[in-house]
Design an enzyme around this catalytic site. Structure first.
Site, short mmCIF file in Angstrom:
data_model
loop_
_atom_site.label_atom_id
_atom_site.label_comp_id
_atom_site.label_asym_id
_atom_site.label_seq_id
_atom_site.Cartn_x
_atom_site.Cartn_y
_atom_site.Cartn_z
N ASP A 63 2.22 -44.83 -13.10
CA ASP A 63 1.74 -44.28 -11.84
C ASP A 63 2.45 -42.94 -11.64
OD1 ASP A 63 0.54 -44.33 -9.17
OD2 ASP A 63 2.59 -44.68 -8.48
N ASP A 118 2.75 -40.78 -8.08
CA ASP A 118 3.48 -40.66 -6.82
C ASP A 118 4.40 -41.85 -6.61
OD1 ASP A 118 2.03 -38.28 -5.30
OD2 ASP A 118 0.47 -39.49 -6.23
N ASP A 173 5.14 -48.45 -8.73
CA ASP A 173 6.04 -48.67 -7.60
C ASP A 173 5.40 -49.48 -6.48
OD1 ASP A 173 4.41 -46.18 -7.07
OD2 ASP A 173 5.40 -46.38 -5.13
#
Length: 228
Positions: free
Chosen positions: A13, A15, A175
């Site tokens: 991922d 961001d 995250d």
């Protein structure tokens, strides 16, 4: 002769996983709230709104500020957000500590690195270009790269395929719950890190492995790959 197995694909991922993008994203959200005359929201609140893409961030911000706008006005605000953010995309955004060293080691071991993000592809490339990270990734797949995006399995599976890999030799690093669900839907193991943007603590997201920092990434990747 037995054919060599395909390279392992490690999909990240963006961001909150590769890069701490919150400062520039939330500065831009503040600009949008200013445009509609709303009070700016606390960063500890808006930080948790990141992760589903820019449009969702704008919508969540407006909702939290108690602002309702008609669809045409929302689209104008969204376009304003994109324009301002693109112009300031790497003012303060930086890779998380230990990331570069971990990427170097994974590449040295022959693994293929990819990005699988719900950020729009052109913004993802722009950010990675500004941070001089683009060349490290074989594929950069954004929210609009395929017909679907995370948590739909097709986003992650498409990323893996474009990178020349197969799901049985791939790992998703993220995250948020969106990343974990995308990995589960694709039947790919997942690793989560704790420094991103999520209301639920990272260790409670249900990933295969939680790591506290990037110094643990390489050994964790090798351990997960050895299971296959």
């Amino acid at each position: 002769m037995t054919a060599s197995p395909p390279p392992a694909v490690i999909a990240f991922d963006l961001d909150g996983t590769l890069v701490d993008t919150a400062p520039d994203l939330l500065d831009t959200l503040d600009i949008v709230l200013d445009e509609v005359g709303a009070a700016r929201l606390p960063r500890e609140e808006t930080r948790k709104m990141i992760g589903a893409g820019a449009k969702a961030l704008v919508n969540r911000g407006l909702t939290a500020a108690g602002i309702t706008v008609a669809p045409p006005e929302f689209e104008k605000l969204y376009e304003s957000f994109l324009a301002h953010y693109a112009a300031h995309i790497a003012d303060s955004s930086r890779p998380f500590p230990g990331l570069i060293e971990a990427l170097d080691e994974l590449s040295a071991r022959g693994h293929v690195l990819a990005v699988c993000t719900n950020k729009l592809e052109y913004l993802s490339r722009l950010l990675l270009d500004r941070l001089e990270l683009t060349d490290r990734f074989a594929v950069i797949a954004g929210a609009d790269t395929f017909a679907v995006h995370k948590p739909d399995a097709g986003h992650l599976l498409g990323t893996i395929e474009r990178a020349g890999g197969v799901p049985t030799r791939a790992i998703m690093v993220g995250d948020s719950l969106t990343d974990v669900l995308a990995a589960k839907n694709a039947n790919v193991p997942s690793i989560v890190v704790p420094f991103g943007y999520t209301e639920t603590p990272a260790e409670e997201l249900g990933a295969d492995v939680f790591i506290a920092h990037y110094g643990l990434l390489v050994e964790t990747v090798e351990r997960l790959l050895s299971r296959g």
